[in-house]
Design an enzyme around this catalytic site. Sequence first.
Site, PDB file in Angstrom:
ATOM      1  N   HIS A   1       0.861  -1.185   0.000  1.00 46.77           N
ATOM      2  CA  HIS A   1       0.000   0.000   0.000  1.00 46.77           C
ATOM      3  C   HIS A   1       0.890   1.225   0.000  1.00 46.77           C
ATOM      4  CE1 HIS A   1      -2.963   2.952   1.373  1.00 46.77           C
ATOM      5  NE2 HIS A   1      -3.885   2.093   0.962  1.00 46.77           N
TER       6      HIS A   1
ATOM      7  N   ASP B   1      -7.909  -4.853   0.085  1.00 47.82           N
ATOM      8  CA  ASP B   1      -8.486  -5.581  -1.051  1.00 47.82           C
ATOM      9  C   ASP B   1      -8.205  -7.074  -1.001  1.00 47.82           C
ATOM     10  OD1 ASP B   1      -9.272  -3.120  -2.362  1.00 47.82           O
ATOM     11  OD2 ASP B   1      -7.138  -2.799  -2.701  1.00 47.82           O
TER      12      ASP B   1
HETATM   13  C1  MLT Z   1      -8.304   3.211  -0.235  1.00 49.35           C
HETATM   14  O1  MLT Z   1      -8.951   2.760   0.704  1.00 49.35           O
HETATM   15  O2  MLT Z   1      -8.688   4.198  -0.877  1.00 49.35           O
HETATM   16  C2  MLT Z   1      -7.084   2.494  -0.687  1.00 49.35           C
HETATM   17  O3  MLT Z   1      -6.490   1.808   0.365  1.00 49.35           O
HETATM   18  C3  MLT Z   1      -6.118   3.325  -1.468  1.00 49.35           C
HETATM   19  C4  MLT Z   1      -5.455   4.468  -0.774  1.00 49.35           C
HETATM   20  O4  MLT Z   1      -5.708   4.821   0.364  1.00 49.35           O
HETATM   21  O5  MLT Z   1      -4.595   5.083  -1.441  1.00 49.35           O
END
Ligand code: MLT
Length: 430
Positions: free
Chosen positions: A306, A363
């Site tokens: 992430h 995810d």
């Molecule tokens: C989200 O929940 O939007 C994703 O983990 C992506 C992010 O935070 O960049």
Amino acid sequence: MLEQATLSVGGDTYHLPVVDGAEGDRAINVTKLRETTGFITLDEGYYNTGSCRSAITFIDGDQGILRYRGIPIEQLARKSTFVETCWLLIYGELPTREQLRCWSGLFTKYEMIHEGLYKHFDGFPSTGHPMAILSAMINAMSCYEPSLIEMESPATFQIAAARLISKIRTIAAASYKASIGLPIVYPKPHLDYCSNFLHMMFSIPFRDYEPDPDTVAALQLILILHADHEQNCSSSTVRMVASSGANMFASCAAGVCALWGPLHGGANVAVVEMLQHLHDDNVDLNDYIRQVKDKNSTLRLMGFGHRVYKNYDPRASIMKELADNLLGKMRERDPLLEIAKRLEDVALNDPYFVERRLYPNVDFYSGVILRAMGIPVNMFTVIFAMGRLPGWIANWREVNEGGATLYRPRQIYTGGLARDYVPIDERKSA
Ligand code: MLT
């Protein structure tokens, strides 16, 4: 005296103000940098750019901490409901009993969509992606709610926000029904937010879907876990669009488009496709991980790593527990969950992933849960959008409350140098 950062460039020294956040996060304010030095800052992909000050969500990516309005995600996951979390994100405080009653009442009041809107579904081919339809329909909604576009009072804002959050589930379920050629199902006013969505998804004429409490609870949790995530791509898109003065519907429709991409909300689909491939082709997981690590291979371990978290994504731990509980109650085991857990195990015991601090993200397990709930794969990202909507609205509000400043980044130009226009007859053929 306020702390300043010192920048030396081209023999000159400049002082730049330091900005402190509430949780020890720190920034150097470069707003006036170009004016005073002629330099801009360049941060392609925004790896280290704070685009705004926000009081909505806090993330500590090193520690794996996520809080909405100061409240840890683990507590909200255990104790709150999606409807309550929406209020918290948008208004900054947990609602009183009376506020929650009125807020839920608005969701029931506005659950139907205008009959004229249903006709739009006929215009989309059955192959149309539900995210394209969702974005188009949210924009179309604004044509039916012209009085809510200006949003001149807090009461109008509240009605617009409640309408959007309530109707998104009606639109989402209707787009699914239209895509499979079944009659659209109307919402039922006595059902709670999540049960009502599942009813519209799975009831068919003369056969009402009986919401299963475990499935309802799972959906509730999934929506809460997705409800906001600081300046992610879609929320930043919403803020960018909102900064031009665009209305809430247009800004959130843009958020849906940003979320659709496989590097953002579409990632849970990619995870399930990866797991399915590993299962169907009986792929050896150690081999797969070996290929992922190979510099010459384009293979990726989907759902791992992430941009912000350099630790276990706290949402992923909750998702994993949910997957175990929900799927544990099912008569048949889902082989994809087993593969996901084994894959996680292989990866987390490999120094390659540990050294790079690549851990499962939100995810990784969400697709397996959605599958178990009977949600078709092409609706996964739509569910993410339903969850993220309160976050988008909270961001839209924050931009507008601050007296919107147009978001307008600069660039470093890398194109050709100045040259004259050549008439078509004088151009050399390629
Ligand atoms: C989200 O929940 O939007 C994703 O983990 C992506 C992010 O935070 O960049």
